[in-house]
Structures are given as C-alpha cells and as structure tokens.
Design an enzyme around this catalytic site. Sequence first.
Site, PDB file in Angstrom:
ATOM      1  N   SER A 174      41.161 -17.450  52.487  1.00  0.00           N
ATOM      2  CA  SER A 174      41.131 -18.262  51.431  1.00  0.00           C
ATOM      3  C   SER A 174      41.888 -19.529  51.503  1.00  0.00           C
ATOM      4  O   SER A 174      41.743 -20.324  52.656  1.00  0.00           O
ATOM      5  CB  SER A 174      41.758 -17.435  50.077  1.00  0.00           C
ATOM      6  OG  SER A 174      41.374 -17.999  48.963  1.00  0.00           O
ATOM      7  N   ASP A 215      31.186 -12.353  46.657  1.00  0.00           N
ATOM      8  CA  ASP A 215      32.373 -13.194  46.580  1.00  0.00           C
ATOM      9  C   ASP A 215      32.233 -14.163  45.284  1.00  0.00           C
ATOM     10  O   ASP A 215      31.260 -14.752  44.988  1.00  0.00           O
ATOM     11  CB  ASP A 215      32.996 -14.207  47.581  1.00  0.00           C
ATOM     12  CG  ASP A 215      34.235 -14.745  47.447  1.00  0.00           C
ATOM     13  OD1 ASP A 215      34.688 -15.099  46.477  1.00  0.00           O
ATOM     14  OD2 ASP A 215      34.711 -15.225  48.700  1.00  0.00           O
ATOM     15  N   HIS A 244      35.895 -10.962  47.739  1.00  0.00           N
ATOM     16  CA  HIS A 244      36.466 -12.004  48.116  1.00  0.00           C
ATOM     17  C   HIS A 244      37.802 -11.301  49.246  1.00  0.00           C
ATOM     18  O   HIS A 244      38.050 -12.460  50.238  1.00  0.00           O
ATOM     19  CB  HIS A 244      37.516 -12.767  47.204  1.00  0.00           C
ATOM     20  CG  HIS A 244      38.223 -13.991  47.732  1.00  0.00           C
ATOM     21  ND1 HIS A 244      37.539 -15.097  47.930  1.00  0.00           N
ATOM     22  CD2 HIS A 244      39.572 -14.282  47.549  1.00  0.00           C
ATOM     23  CE1 HIS A 244      38.640 -16.001  48.363  1.00  0.00           C
ATOM     24  NE2 HIS A 244      39.757 -15.615  48.294  1.00  0.00           N
TER      25      HIS A 244
END
Length: 365
Positions: free
Chosen positions: A189, A305, A332
């Site tokens: 991320s 995601d 995610h």
Amino acid sequence: MQTMLQDESGHKHEHLWRRKNQVNPVGSVHGDILNIEIREGRKIMVQHVTPEPDHCVSNGLFQAIKSTKSKSNIPPKCSYGCSSENIVIDQIVTDSQTVNHAGNASSASSTNPVIFFIHGVGGSAKLWKHQVEYFYQENYEIVVPDLLGHGLSSAPKHKKAYTFSELSEDMLVLFDAFAKEENILIGHSYGSSFCVKLAHERSNQVSKVILISGGGPQSLKPQPCQIFCLPAFILSCIKPMIVNGFIKRAFKDPSQQAKLDKNNSFNASASVLHAMMNGQDWAEGDRNYHAALNTPILLIYGTQDQFIGIDEEHEMIETICDCRMKTVEAGHMVMLEAPYEVNELIDDFINQHPSERVVQRVPTF
C-alpha cells in the site's frame, strides 16, 4: 548519504546508532528488535533477522525446507537447538548501548540479498509475519521497520513529522545502514511509495522491487473533504467505526481472517492516522518519475481489492520498463490473506534469472 546521529553526550558522529530497549522475542532465538533513533527525535523500531548460522545450513535443514515448501505450523529445529519459530514482539528488555557502525549495520555473512519490508498506513512490522518466517527459513537477512507512529516506534505529536518527505528520509537512512551489495524492497500500500523512492534514489543498490496493492504511478496529494480532514479529537471518538469500516473493505472475507490480523491491519492512533493521511504529499512521484525506474518490479494485486483498482496496476505496467503483475484471490491485505501464494510469488521473482526479465518499450510523455 552521510548519516549524522547523536550519542548520549549530544555529540554527533557518522553512522552512530543508539540501540535502546532491545527486545528479546518470546519463543524465538532468532532476530533482534532494535529501537533506533534514526534521526533526532525519531525512534524507529526495526526487526532485524540475520541468516541462520552455517551449522544449520550445512546440516541440510534449510535444503529440506526449500524442497518441500512445508506449510506445517511446527517449527523445524536443527541439532544445535535453533528453532524457526515466529518472532513475537511482546517483551521489551532494556539494554542501552551505543554502537558505532563505520559501514553498514548488517554483519551477517550470507550472500543472499537483504530483504526490506515496508508496511502502509496504520500497519506495523507484524503484518509481514508470514513473509519473515518464510524468508528466514530461506536464509535471507531481513529488515522490517515500524514506520514512525506505528507499532513500537515513537509517535511525535507534531504533524510535520509524518509527511512523505520525512518518512521517506527515515527509510533512506535505514536502508543506508542495513543495505548490502544486493537488496530487495517489498512494500504494501503506502509502503510501496517508499520503495519506489528508495529504488529511484539508490538504483545501484536495489536489485528488485515487489509492490503489493501499491496503486498507480501518480503523484501523491492529500484528498480534500475526506474523513481524515476532521480534527484528531473527533477521529478519536469515531475511530472504532473507522477501523471496522477499513477491515470490512480491506479483507476479501473478514470473517475468515484471524482477529489479531484484523486488529493489526489498521492500528495507529487517531492523531497519527490524521497526520499520515494529510501528509501524503509527493508531487515528484508522477509517471515520469516511475518511468525512470530501471529495476525489475513485480506487482502483486488482490483481485478483490476495494482500495486499489486493477487499472492502476496496468498503468504501472505500461509506465515502467521492466514490470509485471501477478494476481491473487484476495483483498487489499494480500500478504495476510494469501501468505503462501504471496511468499512463493516473491520467492520465484527474487530467484528469476536475468534472461527471464520482461523488457517493454520505454514510454514517453
């Protein structure tokens, strides 16, 4: 880059690292958890795992693990008593000492690359537990920091401590301390942006990069009129709602995920989350910046995601010269939801022969 750090007397020295509160992980004889004052007022907790001693490699323990890819929860042990149990960060033993590193902080003798894992907003080093265990068994040296304000790192009160420029400088100093001739960067991320920055600034030392749920090749800027624009004291009041909302969107099926994993996935204070979300300002990181990368890059994307769109990942492939993508049936938090698939994808990519590299045309903008 010259790193100037202070000792106990206040004098500055090059590469002088203050180790305080060294952690002896419970149930493990491997790895150090070091609280390093990486820059003045910025103490970063770093999990540093060094390769197994030569006697464990020579007795065939790791060759057997590598050939079987065992998924057993029983930690293997060699005849010398070494165990590959997961590192648990829940006991701190105060051990103040000053260590002068004229060169690198790393002293392990393995010829394998050093692997750096960098988490995203709200996470911690604990999110990489499956990867640390796997690549420890593969005899890699591993460096896993808690970003400032996360995990066991310090949490300064001033908001400017959490800007992208400040956090990326922390990671550059950390990299310079532990890097060897060959280094692998793995980010999740927001942590992917720090990996891109490191790969750009230290291109001669970074051999490969893995970006998990990292998004597209765009500049970063705080989003207007979002929940994290609210004052920190209001965020504190509604934080349980924010965390629950994150968990529902971050995992493909939250009901199937361990409670501890869900708790660790977004576990920073409201004031830190507020500063982090509003500090994501990186105008330099546009498509041209990404296009200049000359390091092989693997993208790992969870098909479910809800934060990152697959179009963003395809844009990365079109922008970066040597970039490819692998998808995993997950959300995610891919490395927690599908650890075995992620570990093997990373392992295969690290060990890929240079002749197998994907080379695309260099884009022009």
